[in-house]
Design a protein around this motif. Structure first.
Motif, PDB file in Angstrom:
ATOM      1  N   GLU A   1      52.990  59.767  50.466  1.00 50.35           N
ATOM      2  CA  GLU A   1      54.232  59.301  50.055  1.00 50.35           C
ATOM      3  C   GLU A   1      54.154  57.779  50.427  1.00 50.35           C
ATOM      4  O   GLU A   1      54.425  56.713  49.768  1.00 50.35           O
ATOM      5  N   GLY A   2      53.599  57.596  51.963  1.00 50.56           N
ATOM      6  CA  GLY A   2      53.374  55.973  51.789  1.00 50.56           C
ATOM      7  C   GLY A   2      52.298  55.392  51.335  1.00 50.56           C
ATOM      8  O   GLY A   2      52.643  54.135  50.847  1.00 50.56           O
ATOM      9  N   LEU A   3      51.164  55.968  50.869  1.00 49.90           N
ATOM     10  CA  LEU A   3      50.260  55.468  50.176  1.00 49.90           C
ATOM     11  C   LEU A   3      50.864  55.139  48.644  1.00 49.90           C
ATOM     12  O   LEU A   3      50.524  54.211  47.768  1.00 49.90           O
ATOM     13  N   ALA A   4      51.477  56.088  47.939  1.00 49.98           N
ATOM     14  CA  ALA A   4      52.130  56.058  46.826  1.00 49.98           C
ATOM     15  C   ALA A   4      53.169  54.677  46.760  1.00 49.98           C
ATOM     16  O   ALA A   4      53.031  53.655  45.790  1.00 49.98           O
ATOM     17  N   ALA A   5      53.816  54.578  47.808  1.00 49.50           N
ATOM     18  CA  ALA A   5      54.774  53.330  47.792  1.00 49.50           C
ATOM     19  C   ALA A   5      54.073  52.234  47.970  1.00 49.50           C
ATOM     20  O   ALA A   5      54.240  51.071  47.186  1.00 49.50           O
ATOM     21  N   LEU A   6      52.936  52.079  48.845  1.00 52.51           N
ATOM     22  CA  LEU A   6      52.110  50.814  48.829  1.00 52.51           C
ATOM     23  C   LEU A   6      51.301  50.469  47.455  1.00 52.51           C
ATOM     24  O   LEU A   6      50.880  49.241  47.062  1.00 52.51           O
ATOM     25  N   THR A   7      50.994  51.623  46.942  1.00 54.42           N
ATOM     26  CA  THR A   7      50.146  51.393  45.647  1.00 54.42           C
ATOM     27  C   THR A   7      51.096  50.780  44.657  1.00 54.42           C
ATOM     28  O   THR A   7      50.728  49.751  43.726  1.00 54.42           O
ATOM     29  N   ALA A   8      52.363  51.125  44.822  1.00 57.71           N
ATOM     30  CA  ALA A   8      53.322  50.609  43.573  1.00 57.71           C
ATOM     31  C   ALA A   8      53.552  49.109  44.138  1.00 57.71           C
ATOM     32  O   ALA A   8      53.617  48.039  42.995  1.00 57.71           O
ATOM     33  N   ALA A   9      53.542  48.756  45.304  1.00 57.65           N
ATOM     34  CA  ALA A   9      53.743  47.321  45.655  1.00 57.65           C
ATOM     35  C   ALA A   9      52.601  46.325  45.429  1.00 57.65           C
ATOM     36  O   ALA A   9      52.531  45.497  44.773  1.00 57.65           O
ATOM     37  N   ALA A  10      51.268  47.131  45.595  1.00 57.23           N
ATOM     38  CA  ALA A  10      49.995  46.480  45.247  1.00 57.23           C
ATOM     39  C   ALA A  10      50.155  46.176  43.634  1.00 57.23           C
ATOM     40  O   ALA A  10      49.354  45.340  43.091  1.00 57.23           O
ATOM     41  N   LEU A  11      50.404  47.114  42.997  1.00 53.62           N
ATOM     42  CA  LEU A  11      50.379  47.296  41.554  1.00 53.62           C
ATOM     43  C   LEU A  11      51.208  46.132  40.815  1.00 53.62           C
ATOM     44  O   LEU A  11      50.849  45.426  40.252  1.00 53.62           O
ATOM     45  N   GLY A  12      52.485  46.040  41.484  1.00 49.74           N
ATOM     46  CA  GLY A  12      53.291  44.760  41.215  1.00 49.74           C
ATOM     47  C   GLY A  12      52.671  43.614  41.590  1.00 49.74           C
ATOM     48  O   GLY A  12      52.621  42.585  40.717  1.00 49.74           O
ATOM     49  N   VAL A  13      51.874  43.269  42.526  1.00 55.17           N
ATOM     50  CA  VAL A  13      51.230  42.071  42.846  1.00 55.17           C
ATOM     51  C   VAL A  13      50.134  41.926  41.878  1.00 55.17           C
ATOM     52  O   VAL A  13      49.928  40.840  41.431  1.00 55.17           O
ATOM     53  N   GLY A  14      49.283  42.871  41.882  1.00 55.69           N
ATOM     54  CA  GLY A  14      48.159  42.778  40.841  1.00 55.69           C
ATOM     55  C   GLY A  14      48.613  42.541  39.480  1.00 55.69           C
ATOM     56  O   GLY A  14      47.867  41.580  38.643  1.00 55.69           O
ATOM     57  N   ARG A  15      49.633  43.067  38.995  1.00 61.44           N
ATOM     58  CA  ARG A  15      50.050  42.682  37.588  1.00 61.44           C
ATOM     59  C   ARG A  15      50.677  41.269  37.737  1.00 61.44           C
ATOM     60  O   ARG A  15      50.482  40.695  36.790  1.00 61.44           O
ATOM     61  N   ARG A  16      51.206  40.713  38.577  1.00 61.89           N
ATOM     62  CA  ARG A  16      51.671  39.393  38.804  1.00 61.89           C
ATOM     63  C   ARG A  16      50.464  38.690  38.654  1.00 61.89           C
ATOM     64  O   ARG A  16      50.489  37.475  37.941  1.00 61.89           O
ATOM     65  N   MET A  17      49.408  38.811  39.505  1.00 62.92           N
ATOM     66  CA  MET A  17      48.304  37.909  39.473  1.00 62.92           C
ATOM     67  C   MET A  17      47.399  37.868  38.252  1.00 62.92           C
ATOM     68  O   MET A  17      47.217  36.748  37.746  1.00 62.92           O
ATOM     69  N   VAL A  18      47.333  38.957  37.568  1.00 61.84           N
ATOM     70  CA  VAL A  18      46.813  38.786  36.460  1.00 61.84           C
ATOM     71  C   VAL A  18      47.590  38.135  35.125  1.00 61.84           C
ATOM     72  O   VAL A  18      46.997  37.327  34.495  1.00 61.84           O
TER      73      VAL A  18
ATOM     74  N   ARG B   1      44.919  36.839  32.558  1.00 62.60           N
ATOM     75  CA  ARG B   1      43.982  37.759  32.539  1.00 62.60           C
ATOM     76  C   ARG B   1      44.107  38.856  31.634  1.00 62.60           C
ATOM     77  O   ARG B   1      43.556  39.815  31.688  1.00 62.60           O
ATOM     78  N   GLY B   2      45.461  39.084  30.944  1.00 60.88           N
ATOM     79  CA  GLY B   2      45.590  40.150  30.230  1.00 60.88           C
ATOM     80  C   GLY B   2      46.450  41.175  30.849  1.00 60.88           C
ATOM     81  O   GLY B   2      47.293  40.719  31.827  1.00 60.88           O
ATOM     82  N   GLU B   3      46.249  42.343  30.463  1.00 62.42           N
ATOM     83  CA  GLU B   3      47.171  43.699  30.963  1.00 62.42           C
ATOM     84  C   GLU B   3      46.315  43.808  32.306  1.00 62.42           C
ATOM     85  O   GLU B   3      45.162  44.086  32.195  1.00 62.42           O
ATOM     86  N   PHE B   4      47.128  44.414  33.267  1.00 57.95           N
ATOM     87  CA  PHE B   4      46.547  44.836  34.479  1.00 57.95           C
ATOM     88  C   PHE B   4      45.786  46.167  34.132  1.00 57.95           C
ATOM     89  O   PHE B   4      46.131  47.123  33.401  1.00 57.95           O
ATOM     90  N   CYS B   5      44.611  46.296  34.776  1.00 54.55           N
ATOM     91  CA  CYS B   5      43.584  47.694  34.615  1.00 54.55           C
ATOM     92  C   CYS B   5      43.309  48.421  35.830  1.00 54.55           C
ATOM     93  O   CYS B   5      43.459  49.422  36.005  1.00 54.55           O
ATOM     94  N   GLU B   6      42.939  47.509  36.746  1.00 49.18           N
ATOM     95  CA  GLU B   6      42.291  48.142  37.952  1.00 49.18           C
ATOM     96  C   GLU B   6      42.352  47.128  39.147  1.00 49.18           C
ATOM     97  O   GLU B   6      42.414  46.023  39.226  1.00 49.18           O
TER      98      GLU B   6
END
Length: 161
Positions: free
Chosen positions: A44-61, A66-71
């Motif tokens: 549960e904790g990793l899923a929540a942090l993953t969602a936060a990192a995904l948001g940051v990664g999407r914003r950085m891309v 650099r297009g759509e977030f991939c990984e």
């Protein structure tokens, strides 16, 4: 079989294909666990942090055009954490030891993310149909479902060289 069970099966297959994986997690983009195979980590904790990192990664891309977030790949002293887009509503996170072949990790992670994304799209389409919205899937010519189409095998050549 429910979509969540199929997603869990995909996580098990990923761990079988990449022996250095120590955990696998499929989560929604808002941080809810869909399926997990992580014996040593609180999912549960990793899923929540993953969602936060995904948001940051999407914003950085997006900010860097650099297009759509991939990984996203994070390396720690004891190994790797890799996050892969799994369609528009899910994300796959893999944990691996420090001796993993990173190329193999990416290959299998990308494939697994695509399969999980397809499974989630199937679930979303089914939910829309149950709610009365959306269109049923189109049928091929002849109106039969794909599984009912006859299998046509071309005749073998009788001439031998």
């Amino acid at each position: 079989m429910a979509v969540e069970a199929e997603v869990l099966n995909e996580l098990h297959r990923l761990r079988a294909r990449v022996p250095q994986l120590t955990g696998a997690l499929a989560a929604s983009t808002d941080g809810l666990v869909l399926a997990q195979d992580m014996p040593d980590v609180q999912p549960e904790g990793l899923a929540a942090l993953t969602a936060a990192a995904l948001g940051v990664g999407r914003r950085m891309v997006d900010l860097s055009a650099r297009g759509e977030f991939c990984e996203l790949l994070v390396r720690g002293a004891a190994g790797y954490l890799a996050t892969y887009a799994a369609g528009p509503s899910a994300v796959l996170t893999l944990l691996a030891g420090d001796r993993v072949n990173v190329g193999r990790l990416h290959l299998e992670g990308r494939r697994g993310g695509a399969r999980i994304g397809a499974l989630m799209a199937t679930r979303s389409a089914g939910e829309r149909l149950q709610a009365g919205g959306g269109e049923p899937p189109a049928r091929p010519p002849g109106g039969r479902p794909l599984g009912a189409l006859p299998l046509r095998i071309p005749p073998q050549s009788r001439h031998r060289p």
